[in-house]
Design a protein around this motif. Sequence first.
Motif, PDB file in Angstrom:
ATOM      1  N   VAL A 117      48.322  39.981  36.950  1.00 52.25           N
ATOM      2  CA  VAL A 117      49.299  39.800  38.026  1.00 52.25           C
ATOM      3  C   VAL A 117      49.598  38.319  38.246  1.00 52.25           C
ATOM      4  CG1 VAL A 117      49.647  40.045  40.515  1.00 52.25           C
ATOM      5  CG2 VAL A 117      48.764  41.962  39.181  1.00 52.25           C
ATOM      6  N   ILE A 118      48.542  37.509  38.330  1.00 46.23           N
ATOM      7  CA  ILE A 118      48.727  36.068  38.523  1.00 46.23           C
ATOM      8  C   ILE A 118      49.453  35.471  37.314  1.00 46.23           C
ATOM      9  CG2 ILE A 118      47.575  33.851  38.915  1.00 46.23           C
ATOM     10  CD1 ILE A 118      46.796  35.515  41.156  1.00 46.23           C
TER      11      ILE A 118
ATOM     12  N   PHE B  54      48.852  49.987  37.957  1.00 46.49           N
ATOM     13  CA  PHE B  54      48.072  48.920  38.553  1.00 46.49           C
ATOM     14  C   PHE B  54      46.624  49.359  38.715  1.00 46.49           C
ATOM     15  CE2 PHE B  54      52.433  48.427  39.817  1.00 46.49           C
ATOM     16  CZ  PHE B  54      52.656  47.067  39.681  1.00 46.49           C
TER      17      PHE B  54
ATOM     18  N   ARG C 120      42.016  46.094  40.708  1.00 48.41           N
ATOM     19  CA  ARG C 120      41.986  44.640  40.582  1.00 48.41           C
ATOM     20  C   ARG C 120      43.390  44.045  40.680  1.00 48.41           C
ATOM     21  NH1 ARG C 120      39.975  40.199  37.306  1.00 48.41           N
ATOM     22  NH2 ARG C 120      41.116  38.483  38.290  1.00 48.41           N
ATOM     23  N   ASP C 121      44.352  44.694  40.039  1.00 46.72           N
ATOM     24  CA  ASP C 121      45.723  44.199  40.106  1.00 46.72           C
ATOM     25  C   ASP C 121      46.222  44.168  41.547  1.00 46.72           C
ATOM     26  OD1 ASP C 121      45.964  43.832  37.363  1.00 46.72           O
ATOM     27  OD2 ASP C 121      46.654  45.874  37.027  1.00 46.72           O
TER      28      ASP C 121
ATOM     29  N   ASP D 208      44.635  41.415  43.427  1.00 49.29           N
ATOM     30  CA  ASP D 208      45.240  40.134  43.052  1.00 49.29           C
ATOM     31  C   ASP D 208      46.626  39.959  43.657  1.00 49.29           C
ATOM     32  OD1 ASP D 208      43.028  39.448  41.639  1.00 49.29           O
ATOM     33  OD2 ASP D 208      43.857  39.873  39.665  1.00 49.29           O
ATOM     34  N   ALA D 209      47.364  41.044  43.718  1.00 51.80           N
ATOM     35  CA  ALA D 209      48.707  40.958  44.284  1.00 51.80           C
ATOM     36  C   ALA D 209      48.640  40.588  45.761  1.00 51.80           C
ATOM     37  CB  ALA D 209      49.458  42.269  44.096  1.00 51.80           C
TER      38      ALA D 209
ATOM     39  N   GLU E 274      46.108  38.989  47.170  1.00 50.89           N
ATOM     40  CA  GLU E 274      45.647  37.590  47.176  1.00 50.89           C
ATOM     41  C   GLU E 274      46.830  36.650  46.947  1.00 50.89           C
ATOM     42  OE1 GLU E 274      42.507  36.546  47.649  1.00 50.89           O
ATOM     43  OE2 GLU E 274      42.701  34.429  47.105  1.00 50.89           O
ATOM     44  N   LEU E 275      47.660  37.039  45.997  1.00 50.27           N
ATOM     45  CA  LEU E 275      48.824  36.221  45.661  1.00 50.27           C
ATOM     46  C   LEU E 275      49.768  36.120  46.851  1.00 50.27           C
ATOM     47  CD1 LEU E 275      50.083  34.692  43.347  1.00 50.27           C
ATOM     48  CD2 LEU E 275      51.166  36.803  42.598  1.00 50.27           C
TER      49      LEU E 275
ATOM     50  N   VAL F 291      48.353  33.619  49.123  1.00 48.33           N
ATOM     51  CA  VAL F 291      48.529  32.259  48.615  1.00 48.33           C
ATOM     52  C   VAL F 291      49.962  31.779  48.852  1.00 48.33           C
ATOM     53  CG1 VAL F 291      48.651  30.905  46.497  1.00 48.33           C
ATOM     54  CG2 VAL F 291      46.669  32.359  46.924  1.00 48.33           C
TER      55      VAL F 291
END
Lengths: 248, 248
Positions: A156-157, B74, B77-78, B81-82, B84-85, B88
């Motif tokens: 994803v990142i 997905f 983990r995906d 992360d999404a 988390e993104l 951010v």
Amino acid sequence: MSESKSVNLTKRATYELRQRIIHGGLPGGTRLYEVALSEELQISRTPVREAMSRLAEEGLLERAPGGGFQVRSFSLRDVTDAIELRGVLEGTAARLAAEQGVEPAQLVAIKALLDRLDGCFAPGGATGREQIDFDAYSELNALFHQRLSELCASPVILRELERVVSLPFASPSAFVLGQADAARSNRSLALAQAQHRALVQAIEQREGARAEFIAREHARIARGNLEASFVSDPQAPECVPGMALIIR
Amino acid sequence: MSESKSVNLTKRATYELRQRIIHGGLPGGTRLYEVALSEELQISRTPVREAMSRLAEEGLLERAPGGGFQVRSFSLRDVTDAIELRGVLEGTAARLAAEQGVEPAQLVAIKALLDRLDGCFAPGGATGREQIDFDAYSELNALFHQRLSELCASPVILRELERVVSLPFASPSAFVLGQADAARSNRSLALAQAQHRALVQAIEQREGARAEFIAREHARIARGNLEASFVSDPQAPECVPGMALIIR
DNA sequence: TATACAGTAAATGTATACATTTCGCCGCGA
DNA sequence: TCGCGGCGAAATGTATACATTTACTGTATA
């Protein structure tokens, strides 16, 4: 001109349009008309349309209000933000890599890249001025950034990062080549390489916050170079690919 | 069913496919065949193809190796992360807003949103347990996040943020509705609202780093709720839209 | 038994005719 | 002069026939 390969027409059209956009043949804001383009490219409307759709996905075109596409144009602020965004995303990738830990083999591989980057700084001999192999540096630098991003092992990142980097002026190697001021350029690259080493060290030592902020600061070099380019030659710094996209 | 409006067929197909993907009619990994879909939707291949292209741009589909599309799937983990993104990126937007400063009018507007969000927490009366208007909260929360992102006045940042948020499970309001554990839910929302206020305060006081990290921490609530959903009902937490995309 | 090749069915890629929408222009009227 | 409305050219939207590629399957051979 090996682009007229036997690959399909959509790819040809995509490539051709991308080239024209990046090199200024189609300035920012230009509306793209399917019929005109398909006549010009000798390709029917369908693949041209498909190509435009892909370039929109890539961020070079934007969908116009009443249908159709136009070339996306970027202000200096947009470019600055895109570089900042790259720093933020690379920083996030680096932080995650540090937090999670990475495979020893990957660390070895990226350290090998560091050494090869060092090799681009040839000893300057009696002059004291180093001669830098810019082309090799540029290529290895792009590879280093790619590998570094991959350390976080997050599709994803990585996907979003690739997206941001696909804007030519936001790519890590955008401002390596063809800088007017050679002395400044040498300093940038030496500093950048020091940051590369520090970044890998931070990740290895699992210092997430440090890794994140080094990556951000690292992107600021590009930002500085961009601004320097504009100061030194506000007219047409054609050395940097994608510069044509930036409205002045 | 008001989707069979007189809008064009591409939009109809896009909408219809998006619905099916989000609600699980087309599970992650499913290959989409143009002919089959066009027969099923009673729409010719061209608009169906165009719709798939747009959904790929949106991130719900991915281009398959030999051409064509498949539903993106997905991992947990995906999704993590999404989220988390999103944290951010919202953090970056908040930091930039704090650093640049924002128009007083915008601050007034977003504070009004804060007050309206407070209004969703009805006084619990004698029971001591607050009754929360989840639907209103969800809607206002989405609006708050939207407005907050806009404070940085950066089209580039906003664009990427919209992209990440378009994944249904990564949106700020994804985990507001339909949580199994009511007590936990109340606590989350109260904490979230406290963070909303702190965020606006940090931006107003131009505390960039603080704003950034509150935004990140704020996204962690969603991440926690996601994990809680999976613990409480690993089978099918259908309450959250887009949950069908996550492979188990 | 495994592998390579060829045939075939089904998928996407392409061209193009036709439909619909959009947008600008012009004229009419207030 | 300004605004409204309709007309028309030119753009995109849609359907569909045809081309090409892909991928599977079955068979023959090593």
